[in-house]
Design a protein around this motif. Structure first.
Motif, PDB file in Angstrom:
ATOM      1  N   CYS A  89      -0.194   5.361   3.041  1.00 10.50           N
ATOM      2  CA  CYS A  89       0.433   6.022   4.181  1.00 10.50           C
ATOM      3  C   CYS A  89       1.795   5.362   4.348  1.00 10.50           C
ATOM      4  CB  CYS A  89      -0.413   5.976   5.454  1.00 10.50           C
ATOM      5  SG  CYS A  89      -0.224   4.504   6.462  1.00 10.50           S
ATOM      6  N   CYS A 106       0.839  -1.199   0.000  1.00 11.81           N
ATOM      7  CA  CYS A 106       0.000   0.000   0.000  1.00 11.81           C
ATOM      8  C   CYS A 106       0.877   1.253   0.000  1.00 11.81           C
ATOM      9  CB  CYS A 106      -0.905  -0.029   1.236  1.00 11.81           C
ATOM     10  SG  CYS A 106      -2.067   1.340   1.294  1.00 11.81           S
ATOM     11  N   LYS A 115      -8.120   2.820   3.881  1.00  7.41           N
ATOM     12  CA  LYS A 115      -7.397   3.463   2.777  1.00  7.41           C
ATOM     13  C   LYS A 115      -6.724   2.447   1.852  1.00  7.41           C
ATOM     14  CE  LYS A 115      -5.447   5.907   6.002  1.00  7.41           C
ATOM     15  NZ  LYS A 115      -4.627   6.828   6.795  1.00  7.41           N
TER      16      LYS A 115
HETATM   17  S1  SF4 Z   1      -3.206   3.407   4.397  1.00 10.36           S
HETATM   18 FE1  SF4 Z   1      -3.964   1.821   5.801  1.00 10.36          FE
HETATM   19  S2  SF4 Z   1      -3.676  -0.074   4.677  1.00 10.36           S
HETATM   20 FE2  SF4 Z   1      -2.427   1.474   3.626  1.00 10.36          FE
HETATM   21  S3  SF4 Z   1      -0.390   1.317   4.541  1.00 10.36           S
HETATM   22 FE3  SF4 Z   1      -1.524   2.840   5.728  1.00 10.36          FE
HETATM   23  S4  SF4 Z   1      -2.425   1.724   7.453  1.00 10.36           S
HETATM   24 FE4  SF4 Z   1      -1.824   0.216   5.918  1.00 10.36          FE
END
Ligand code: SF4
Length: 946
Positions: A49, A46, A85
């Motif tokens: 973040c 991901c 997210k």
């Molecule tokens: S946005 Fe949510 S799912 Fe993506 S890296 Fe950050 S904590 Fe993990």
């Protein structure tokens, strides 16, 4: 929760790896018919973040399109779980408004008009300028400015290959103060709490819902709680995290260090501290305080001196400062002491990034760990470097020879990161110019304070010669660029990442899903943009190709770092770059791969992550090898030096590594602070921030002894500012938004699209305000207008407004981010006087995505950050986000979303804060202490002022 297992069996309901090539689910859209859908599952990481959780892309085998993202159970940190997210990546990649091709402005800068260009033209244009700047000795005029890095080390390598000091980052609007507080203790600038094994957890953060590494951390906080740990949360706001806690301490903002030092006093006075740990592992023998010198004295005498020094931090004093009851402070201090080595904590933004002196809470919090001996222990606090793994690539370039004062100016010699948010002011002061500027996944016009000063700088071609915005989405900063260069989301790029998520080390591998799948079936691509939507590229290949374009024949010495390690003279590919790392730099990975008949690169492409080790505790006690000890000298204080540099320390008879500090111990007494002109902060301290009630009283002309102008600048209200004075908390995150990048994530905006002003009912009565009333909030440089939300969820005297909302666009014809931004009229009504009014907010619209016709919300929020002056902390350099504001009901001609700012005033505020600094040089003519880390570190000679 069952802990991570390499075979994924901890999550029985996740697709097992052996079925990833043909995973079958029933099509929900066909219900009630049972229609099977076949997916191929590809792991990636991901990008929404910094946590770098593992994603699984579900690629529909019938269409070849990614249909959804879920968690990768093979990822040791996120263990198959995601926040909202992560799955919303699907919105980002399918957003009909996204930038798909490299764009070049047509017309004046800032007009918001664009035409498509080619990657070749982009590379040629930028390479020519950069080559010329480097050849003419103006390398510092090339600047790379990053927001969300999403990778480890590759950019440092690129810039050092170019030989320039040009790395800028967003960190000084995010976490610098916390980092300084931590690194003064043990060099590592972040904590890595072992929540899962702790007995007591203290959070000065909202880690069950947001914050750094929060999804991996939240899982482990719950693991810890389920095993019996207690949770305490210190936060002026009743966050979701505070609502889950055993204790909520709603401190008045900026007073957290007073509470923490009061807890330390309780532990010291009641002899509940770990004397053996403190004697061995702190530099207590260097302590100099209140006329006492510990050298030659007993440990007990030094402890007495500490008790005397902290005597003023009675729980009653802390209660008066913070509002937290004295008995609560005492009770929690005793619980922390009882947890002993199993005490975990976290502090990141909040009090650290909100307040002047925000580095002191991190330091005071670490004092509690030092007192309880919970540093580097199971269930305790680990330095981040012990839990993060950054493997080195082949052929690392030497450090650059130059020092760029636009990044690290002399006024802030102890700043942990670049003073990026002051760049417009530095250029206004004539400190330099930027020839070629890359903003990369960063949106300073919108996410930084004082965005209009950024606009003034960006539109000035004398100050910024050529500007490319490398971004996966449109942004307010991109409107003022010359080029907008589309970069990939989570499933469209390569990156290697690691974070300090738990007591272990891991790496995660982000990969372009379409390219990987199509290459598996035999297709070949030279570049990732050929397999991505449109011509969306990835940075790795962009920088490799740009480096070749700068130095096409290799005569500048740059190209060599971007040549294949296997076939010198040929252009490096991403497979070769990462393949080399996985083959040579990740312990255990080649063997793990071999067991499955795979190469290390194939293994990482198959699983997306690898756990390197869980042997992470007590790294300070590692014995120095005989090789490390050869030709070393041990000084009288036990520090072992080699070639004049500390490499370890004697603890009893053992020669061990220790910490990376000058004393190789935890620095209770910071000689660095004393040497660098802040002797009053040689120990962890509390001092009153710029929003303390004393500063508030002084700002409205009331007599007070609680305001010291040597530490906090006076506030000068603009003439038109009316209303009562409150402290504004503007930095809490909404858990499902991602700064700029959620702008094209419809699922996320459907959940959150308002950022009203939180007001306690006590204050609402004073202001005669009800929920929904239109309010005007005056900052020192302007105002913004928004709705009120009356709630008991925060301390009286404080108002709050979340960031992440208030997106805007200046050109209606360019149909971008229509579900998340307002179309605005932006005017400079006088020199430096800016007005913004929302002309049209969000409404349903026609697009290739039928769901955009069903957009039901009509709000994009209000952009508050642009009305904030810069507040550089005089020590850490961090922007101190909290501020005093005057709050009133809106005037008759005010409209929702109205904004006004005077950048002449913002420059004056900058000057007032700058006046509090104590500039370099330090000892020996140094620009900053040699032992404190610096991003993209130059060679040592550059640290000395000429
Ligand atoms: S946005 Fe949510 S799912 Fe993506 S890296 Fe950050 S904590 Fe993990």
């Amino acid at each position: 929760m069952t802990d991570f297992k390499r075979d994924g069996s901890h999550l029985a309901y996740c697709p097992p790896v052996e079925k990833w090539d043909d995973w079958v689910e029933l099509d929900p859209e066909a219900w009630p018919r049972r229609v099977e859908k076949h997916y191929q599952l590809v792991p990636t990481v991901c990008f929404n973040c910094e946590s770098a959780c593992g994603l699984l892309a579900y690629v529909d085998k019938a269409t070849g399109e990614v249909a959804k993202f879920e968690g990768n159970p093979m990822h040791p940190a996120s263990r198959g779980r995601l926040c909202a997210k992560g799955p919303a990546t699907i919105n980002q990649i399918h957003d009909p408004d996204r930038v798909l091709y490299p764009m070049k402005r047509v017309g004046a800068r800032g007009d918001g008009k664009w035409a498509r260009t080619t990657w070749d033209e982009v590379l040629e244009t930028f390479a020519a300028r950069i080559r010329k700047a480097i050849q003419e000795g103006r390398g510092e005029e090339v600047m790379y400015h990053v927001g969300r890095p999403g990778h480890d080390f590759i950019m440092e390598r690129t810039l050092q290959a170019w030989g320039i000091d040009g790395h800028n980052s967003h960190t000084n609007v995010c976490s610098s103060s916390a980092r300084l507080g931590y690194l003064l203790w043990h060099y590592a600038d972040r904590p890595s709490p072992d929540h899962a094994n702790s007995r007591f957890i203290l959070l000065l953060s909202a880690h069950l819902e947001s914050g750094h590494y929060f999804n991996p951390h939240a899982q482990r906080i719950i693991d810890g709680k389920m095993a019996g740990a207690k949770l305490a949360v210190m936060d002026p706001r009743l966050s979701n995290t505070a609502s889950m806690a055993d204790y909520w301490m709603p401190t008045y903002p900026g007073t957290e260090a007073a509470v923490l030092l009061a807890m330390a006093k309780v532990i010291l006075d009641e002899n509940r501290f770990d004397a053996d740990f403190m004697r061995k592992w702190t530099n207590w023998e260097e302590l100099e305080v209140d006329g006492f010198k510990a050298q030659g004295q007993s440990f007990e005498t030094a402890i007495q001196a500490l008790r005397k020094h902290y005597a003023r931090f009675t729980p009653q004093f802390a209660e008066k400062e913070s509002g937290v009851k004295a008995e609560t402070i005492v009770r929690i201090a005793r619980e922390i002491a009882a947890a002993g080595t199993r005490f975990a904590s976290h502090l990141w933004r909040g009090s650290a990034s909100g307040n002047l002196g925000g580095w002191q809470p991190a330091r005071a919090l670490t004092l509690l760990h030092v007192l309880t001996g919970s540093v580097g222990t199971e269930g305790g606090h680990n330095p981040n470097a012990w839990n993060k793994f950054v493997p080195k690539p082949f052929k690392v370039p030497p450090p650059q020879k130059r020092w760029n004062e636009l990044l690290y100016p002399p006024e802030w010699p102890l700043c942990t990161h670049e003073m990026s948010f002051l760049l417009p002011h530095f250029l206004k002061e004539g400190r330099g110019k930027i020839e070629t500027y890359f903003t990369r996944v960063v949106n300073p016009v919108w996410t930084y304070p004082d965005g209009f000063s950024w606009i003034e700088m960006l539109r000035d071609e004398e100050k910024i010669g050529l500007h490319a915005a490398l971004t996966p989405t449109w942004s307010e900063t991109a409107w003022f660029a010359d080029y907008v260069l589309p970069m990939g989301f989570s499933s469209e790029r390569h990156d290697l990442m690691s974070q300090e998520s738990y007591a272990g080390k891991w790496i995660g591998f982000r990969q372009p899903v379409n390219r990987v799948l199509r290459e598996r079936s035999g297709e070949k691509f030279e570049y990732t943009y050929q397999a991505n939507p449109g011509e969306v590229w990835e940075e790795d290949e962009f920088w490799i190709n740009l480096s070749w374009a700068i130095d096409p024949d290799g005569s500048m010495g740059i190209r060599q770092y971007f040549e294949s390690p296997n076939q010198p003279g040929k252009k490096l590919t991403v497979d070769e770059y990462y393949g080399w790392i996985f083959d040579h730099s990740v312990p255990g990975l080649p063997d793990a791969a071999k067991k499955e008949g795979l190469t290390p690169l194939q293994y990482m492409r198959k699983y997306g992550a690898y756990e390197v080790t869980r042997d992470v505790y007590k790294q300070n006690e590692k014995a120095l090898s005989s090789e490390e000890l050869a030709d070393s000298q041990t000084e009288s204080n036990g520090v072992i030096k080699k070639n004049g540099k500390p490499v370890g320390v004697k603890i009893g008879d053992a020669a061990v590594v220790g910490y990376n500090t000058p004393s190789r111990k935890l620095e209770l007494f910071s000689k660095t602070m004393a040497d660098w002109k802040w002797p009053e902060f040689a120990l962890p301290e509390y001092y009153r921030s710029h929003i303390h009630r004393g500063a508030r009283a002084a700002s409205i002309g009331e007599a007070t002894e609680e305001f010291d102008p040597n530490y906090a600048p006076a506030v000068e209200w603009p003439e038109h500012a009316r209303g009562n004075v409150y402290t504004l908390l503007p930095i809490f995150r909404l858990p499902n938004l991602i700064h700029t990048r959620s702008g094209n994530a419809k699922y996320l905006y459907e959940i959150s699209h308002k950022n009203p002003l939180w007001i306690n009912p006590v204050d609402a009565r004073t202001l005669n305000v009800r929920t929904g009333d239109l309010m005007k909030v005056h900052t020192e440089i302007g105002y913004f207008v928004l709705h009120a939300w009356v709630t008991e969820g925060l301390t009286p005297g404080v108002v709050a407004c979340s960031h992440h909302l208030g997106r805007w666009r200046i050109n209606k014809d360019e149909q971008v981010e229509r579900m998340s931004s307002a179309w605005v009229d932006l005017k400079e009504v006088g020199k430096g006087q800016w007005k913004m009014r929302q002309l049209e907010s969000v409404s349903p619209y026609q697009s290739p995505d039928p769901e955009t016709k069903r957009v039901w919300w009509s709000d994009a929020g209000v952009h508050q950050d642009i009305t904030f002056p810069v507040h550089p902390d005089p020590v850490s350099g961090m922007h101190c986000w909290h501020q005093m504001v005057r709050v009133q009901k809106a005037d008759a001609d005010d409209r929702y979303g109205d904004i006004f700012v005077d950048t002449n005033r913002s420059f004056e505020v900058y000057q007032r804060w700058k006046a509090l600094t104590r500039p370099a040089p330090g000892p020996g003519g140094l620009r900053r202490p040699l032992w404190i880390p610096r991003v993209v570190r130059p060679e040592e000679s550059a640290f000395y002022m000429k």
